[in-house]
Design a protein around this motif. Structure first.
Motif, mmCIF file in Angstrom:
data_model
loop_
_atom_site.group_PDB
_atom_site.id
_atom_site.type_symbol
_atom_site.label_atom_id
_atom_site.label_comp_id
_atom_site.label_asym_id
_atom_site.label_seq_id
_atom_site.Cartn_x
_atom_site.Cartn_y
_atom_site.Cartn_z
ATOM 1 N N HIS B 9 33.820 5.300 114.970
ATOM 2 C CA HIS B 9 33.371 4.865 116.296
ATOM 3 C C HIS B 9 34.707 5.441 117.243
ATOM 4 N N PRO B 10 34.540 5.692 118.619
ATOM 5 C CA PRO B 10 35.622 6.129 119.193
ATOM 6 C C PRO B 10 36.625 5.084 119.427
ATOM 7 N N VAL B 11 37.806 5.359 119.546
ATOM 8 C CA VAL B 11 38.878 4.763 119.791
ATOM 9 C C VAL B 11 39.240 4.554 121.348
ATOM 10 N N THR B 12 39.801 3.374 121.721
ATOM 11 C CA THR B 12 40.490 3.372 123.359
ATOM 12 C C THR B 12 41.899 2.864 122.890
ATOM 13 N N CYS B 26 39.392 0.241 118.028
ATOM 14 C CA CYS B 26 38.174 0.919 117.961
ATOM 15 C C CYS B 26 37.422 0.103 119.050
ATOM 16 N N VAL B 27 36.327 0.800 119.679
ATOM 17 C CA VAL B 27 35.495 0.036 120.864
ATOM 18 C C VAL B 27 34.599 -0.488 120.011
ATOM 19 N N GLU B 28 33.980 -0.420 118.715
ATOM 20 C CA GLU B 28 33.015 -0.997 117.852
ATOM 21 C C GLU B 28 33.693 -2.313 117.229
ATOM 22 N N CYS B 29 34.314 -1.736 116.170
ATOM 23 C CA CYS B 29 34.988 -2.846 115.094
ATOM 24 C C CYS B 29 36.053 -3.549 115.379
ATOM 25 N N GLU B 30 36.797 -2.927 116.599
ATOM 26 C CA GLU B 30 38.006 -3.590 116.985
ATOM 27 C C GLU B 30 39.188 -3.602 116.145
#
Lengths: 183, 183
Positions: B9-12, B26-30
């Protein structure tokens, strides 16, 4: 590593052309994702005949004593990293004297570097990852409660070298063979 | 870095809880994706009164002379990395004497480590990233054609220290300020 950090497609593990060891390579954009050892930089803060140690409040080795140290960050010199960790873990103000000990730990792909440092004042205090900070004379050091072999070795070198006031750099490999688990 | 290497997933980019600097998260799995400086390990191979240098066949600095050195790999000690690079770039068999120079280059997040080493034989030859390998006496060193400042400094220290046959470790930061481009 499962996905390419550049384009998000899956990675595979193979030896790239012209290379000699397996890397994570993107199946789509062919980006090669290298992984390299990390540096842990720290200080051996000294005040007169005492050294500063921190009791860890976090795992691993919570409750045991260590020198302030941590992962070097991008954009830092090794000395800057050692100073930052000393402030973060012990709120201690030190000035670096010189590099002192270096350890390669290939089984965990880490390289430790400790700098001798002079405490500029005694206004230290436990940081977030620390439950106590204390100055120890040689005979007071809790040798059986030190967190890591690199700490024990650095302190032993220091108290030995201090006798003649000469502090050559000590560099050593700590090689632990990986063995198959015996259950 | 655009995507999470763990889940795709995308990262921020943000400061994780309990941290003090921005990381890719990661915006999904952190998952937090740390990035750290890399180590370049190399040798200063010596034979009698001469040192071994390699002329680079690859960019950057193709055509200029360097000491054999390269990125430390996971699972290696710094000395093992220095030996491997010396074999790969110069097909040279050396034994390590001791760590000798260290340089922090924070503007490119690199730490160089050079070991003094003894050539075990003269059967060296250019490796894939090298177009020539040569032994130089001090007065023969191509000082104006050295590839990097860390090479020049290591050689200068060596020829200086050799006069009294004492080789303390030299550690220095090479800090180059990033300036806004002036076009």
């Amino acid at each position: 590593m499962n996905f390419c950090s550049h384009c998000g497609h899956p990675v595979t593990r193979r030896i790239p052309t012209g290379d000699n060891r397996p890397r994570y390579v993107c199946v789509e954009c062919e980006a090669i994702h290298y992984q390299n050892p990390r540096i842990i930089a720290g200080c051996l803060p000294v005040h007169e005949d005492r050294v500063l140690l921190c009791r860890r409040s976090i795992q691993p080795r919570a409750g045991l004593w260590t020198l302030p140290a941590g992962f070097l960050e991008n954009g830092e010199t090794t000395a800057q990293g050692a100073l930052r960790e000393t402030r973060e873990e012990a709120n201690a103000n030190v000035e670096i004297i010189d590099i002192y000990t270096m350890f390669s730990l290939p089984h965990i792909s880490q390289v430790y570097m400790f700098f001798r440092a002079r405490l500029l004042d005694l206004d230290f205090a436990a940081g977030e990852e620390t439950e106590a900070v204390h100055l120890f004379r040689e005979e007071e050091v809790p040798w059986d409660e030190l967190a890591f072999p690199v700490i024990t070795e650095t302190l032993k070198h220091y108290f030995h070298d201090r006798q003649r006031n000469e502090f050559p750099v000590h560099s050593r490999d700590i090689v632990i063979e990986r063995r198959p688990s015996t259950g």
